[in-house]
Design an enzyme around this catalytic site. Structure first.
Site, PDB file in Angstrom:
ATOM      1  N   ASN A  49       0.840  -1.096   0.118  1.00 34.16           N
ATOM      2  CA  ASN A  49       0.271  -0.022  -0.006  1.00 34.16           C
ATOM      3  C   ASN A  49       0.827   1.171  -0.018  1.00 34.16           C
ATOM      4  OD1 ASN A  49      -2.502  -1.198  -0.015  1.00 34.16           O
ATOM      5  ND2 ASN A  49      -2.368  -1.456   2.049  1.00 34.16           N
ATOM      6  N   HIS A 135     -14.598   0.145   5.204  1.00 32.75           N
ATOM      7  CA  HIS A 135     -13.622  -0.608   5.737  1.00 32.75           C
ATOM      8  C   HIS A 135     -13.992  -1.096   7.237  1.00 32.75           C
ATOM      9  CE1 HIS A 135      -9.680  -1.106   7.646  1.00 32.75           C
ATOM     10  NE2 HIS A 135      -9.161  -1.512   6.858  1.00 32.75           N
ATOM     11  N   GLU A 179     -15.915   5.363   2.230  1.00 32.37           N
ATOM     12  CA  GLU A 179     -14.677   5.538   1.746  1.00 32.37           C
ATOM     13  C   GLU A 179     -14.498   6.390   0.673  1.00 32.37           C
ATOM     14  OE1 GLU A 179     -12.058   2.020   1.345  1.00 32.37           O
ATOM     15  OE2 GLU A 179     -13.323   1.024   2.854  1.00 32.37           O
ATOM     16  N   SER A 183     -11.077   0.426  -1.068  1.00 33.46           N
ATOM     17  CA  SER A 183      -9.949  -0.249  -0.921  1.00 33.46           C
ATOM     18  C   SER A 183      -9.748  -1.626  -1.666  1.00 33.46           C
ATOM     19  CB  SER A 183      -9.329  -0.317   0.345  1.00 33.46           C
ATOM     20  OG  SER A 183     -10.140  -0.772   1.105  1.00 33.46           O
ATOM     21  N   ASP A 208     -13.373   8.296   4.665  1.00 31.75           N
ATOM     22  CA  ASP A 208     -12.073   7.787   4.792  1.00 31.75           C
ATOM     23  C   ASP A 208     -11.163   7.778   3.580  1.00 31.75           C
ATOM     24  OD1 ASP A 208      -9.841   6.035   5.427  1.00 31.75           O
ATOM     25  OD2 ASP A 208     -11.044   4.834   6.583  1.00 31.75           O
ATOM     26  N   HIS A 211      -6.866   5.763   0.789  1.00 30.92           N
ATOM     27  CA  HIS A 211      -6.169   5.088  -0.604  1.00 30.92           C
ATOM     28  C   HIS A 211      -6.297   6.414  -1.400  1.00 30.92           C
ATOM     29  CE1 HIS A 211      -5.244   0.944  -0.078  1.00 30.92           C
ATOM     30  NE2 HIS A 211      -6.282   0.882   0.512  1.00 30.92           N
ATOM     31  N   LYS A 242      -0.190   4.523   4.235  1.00 28.23           N
ATOM     32  CA  LYS A 242      -0.262   4.007   2.781  1.00 28.23           C
ATOM     33  C   LYS A 242       0.491   5.010   1.934  1.00 28.23           C
ATOM     34  CE  LYS A 242      -3.930   1.248   3.383  1.00 28.23           C
ATOM     35  NZ  LYS A 242      -5.479   1.341   3.726  1.00 28.23           N
TER      36      LYS A 242
HETATM   37  C1  LIG Z   1      -5.942   0.716   5.149  1.00 29.77           C
HETATM   38  C2  LIG Z   1      -7.144   1.512   5.686  1.00 29.77           C
HETATM   39  C3  LIG Z   1      -7.356   1.548   6.899  1.00 29.77           C
HETATM   40  C4  LIG Z   1      -6.431   1.513   8.028  1.00 29.77           C
HETATM   41  O1  LIG Z   1      -5.427   2.150   8.061  1.00 29.77           O
HETATM   42  P1  LIG Z   1      -4.266   1.965   9.019  1.00 29.77           P
HETATM   43  O2  LIG Z   1      -3.462   2.901   9.356  1.00 29.77           O
HETATM   44  O3  LIG Z   1      -3.628   0.624   8.496  1.00 29.77           O
HETATM   45  O4  LIG Z   1      -4.877   1.173  10.306  1.00 29.77           O
HETATM   46  C5  LIG Z   1      -8.565   2.301   7.128  1.00 29.77           C
HETATM   47  N1  LIG Z   1      -9.427   2.581   6.391  1.00 29.77           N
HETATM   48  C6  LIG Z   1      -9.218   2.257   5.050  1.00 29.77           C
HETATM   49  C7  LIG Z   1     -10.284   2.696   3.993  1.00 29.77           C
HETATM   50  C8  LIG Z   1      -8.333   1.542   4.639  1.00 29.77           C
HETATM   51  O5  LIG Z   1      -7.795   1.329   3.179  1.00 29.77           O
END
Ligand SMILES: *Cc1c(COP(=O)(O)O)cnc(C)c1O
Length: 394
Positions: A49, A135, A179, A183, A208, A211, A242
């Site tokens: 990632n 997520h 999101e 993801s 969120d 990505h 990421k």
């Molecule tokens: C990867 C991801 C997370 C988790 O993030 P971390 O910092 O790895 O805990 C949360 N939400 C989404 C949409 C993700 O893709």
């Protein structure tokens, strides 16, 4: 040692194994952004990632090393006690300025951010509505809040509006969680219509952007991509793990929300602060993101190159799902690509819906064109094998 416990664990594990859903840790080393060494072999990875390759960037590594020698390895306490390094404050200011939010609050990870934010603002009298593909940590945060939880079909703003029309008046507050870039599918949320739906119902929108930070919208994320003012998003979450190649999470929000979260987000209050070196790495990475447009844009260009080679629809982000269907086939496809020198990890239920197990290809700014073309050729070969299952099983 209670034998009933081990018997229970073994039974549950055996069932996962039968369904090809067992997950295991593998020993490996990640010597560069796009390579993984396993069992003495070097594979070209399409599963990391760290899509801008910043975890190994000399400026990022140097910033972390400097913080490590001046501040030590760990924060030493919760951020509210003695664990809030001035590096973290500088990172928060930089993130707020870059993403265009009034404030930014840094947590230990992206998942911890979601687990902290939702229960701080929703309780038993409230409603949390999530996109079905949101997520896992957003679902966990919603359940932890004890609010009523409702789910709408993926990106179906019409269904979201119907839920809000039916239930909004029975609840005190509503949080809608989505999101920015999904993801496991690589598609974008319809942010403009989500923002309008939430504003019309006085619901608080959580986006969120795990990505999207670092790639879309000049690296600022999906709000910038769609030309949406970030202050129309109540909770603008992202991860530092990421594109920024480090570890940690962040929520962009108003001053008032920031102040309350600082006192009441349990995953901020009752956990040790982010290691200063991780914050320093993220801060240096953010600087590279802002300055290096070619790096920001390359993952999506490579995703498009790959999709074009295979006749797949043009991707909206740097993630391309190759949907296989059954978990056993996804594992077999992973193994077949691994034999060709490529690591593309199988994604199975419950991460994705039953019958949609897949290989998820994640493109990095550090991939060479030849890596991408090689994977496309490899996938065509594996697909042909998948269509004649006998050859794959052998
Ligand atoms: C990867 C991801 C997370 C988790 O993030 P971390 O910092 O790895 O805990 C949360 N939400 C989404 C949409 C993700 O893709």
């Amino acid at each position: 040692m209670p034998s009933s416990l081990d018997a229970f664990a073994r039974d549950k594990t055996a069932r996962l194994s039968e369904a090809a859903l067992l997950r295991q840790l593998r020993n490996q080393r990640r010597p560069s952004a796009t390579t993984v060494e396993r069992d003495g072999r070097t594979l070209v990875s399409f599963s990391c990632n760290d899509m801008l390759g910043l975890a190994h960037h000399p400026k990022v590594v140097a910033a972390a090393a400097e913080a490590l020698s001046s501040e030590g390895t760990g924060a030493g306490a919760s951020r509210l006690v003695t664990g809030s390094s001035s590096i973290v404050t500088a990172l928060e200011q930089a993130l707020a300025t870059f993403r265009g939010t009034d404030r930014a609050l840094v947590f230990g990870s992206g998942s911890l951010t979601n687990l902290g934010v939702i229960p701080a603002f929703a309780g038993a009298k409230d409603l949390v509505v999530l996109d079905e593909r949101a997520h896992s940590s957003l679902f966990s945060g919603a359940r932890l809040s004890q609010a009523r939880v409702e789910v709408f079909a993926h990106n179906d703003v019409g269904e979201l509006c119907a839920i809000l029309a039916r239930l909004r008046s029975s609840y005190r507050h509503v949080i809608v969680a989505v999101e920015g870039v999904y993801s496991m599918d690589g598609d974008l949320a319809p942010l403009p219509s989500l923002v309008e739906a939430c504003e019309a119902a006085d619901a608080w929108l959580l986006v969120d952007d795990a990505h999207a930070l670092g790639t879309l919208g000049g690296g600022r994320g999906t709000a910038a991509h769609f030309g949406i003012a970030p202050d129309r998003i109540a909770f603008y979450v992202a991860t530092l793990s990421k594109a920024l190649g480090s570890y940690g999470g962040v929520v962009g929000c108003s001053e008032a929300v920031y102040t309350f979260l600082t006192s009441r987000a349990r995953t901020l209050v009752y956990t040790t602060g982010l290691p200063p070196a991780s914050a320093a790495a993220a801060l240096a990475a953010l600087d590279v993101v802002q300055q290096d447009r070619t790096r920001r844009e390359r993952p999506l260009l490579l995703a498009k190159r790959f999709a074009k080679a295979l006749g797949l629809p043009a991707p909206e982000a740097h993630l391309v799902p190759l949907i296989v269907g059954e978990a056993t086939d996804a594992l077999a496809a992973q193994a077949a690509l691994e034999a060709l020198g490529y690591l593309v990890t199988a994604i199975r239920p419950p991460t994705v819906a039953d019958g949609t197990a897949r290989l998820r290809v994640s493109f990095s700014a550090e991939h060479r064109d030849a890596d991408v073309d090689g994977l496309a050729a490899g996938w065509r070969h594996v697909q042909a094998q998948l269509r004649s299952p006998r050859s794959l099983a052998s």
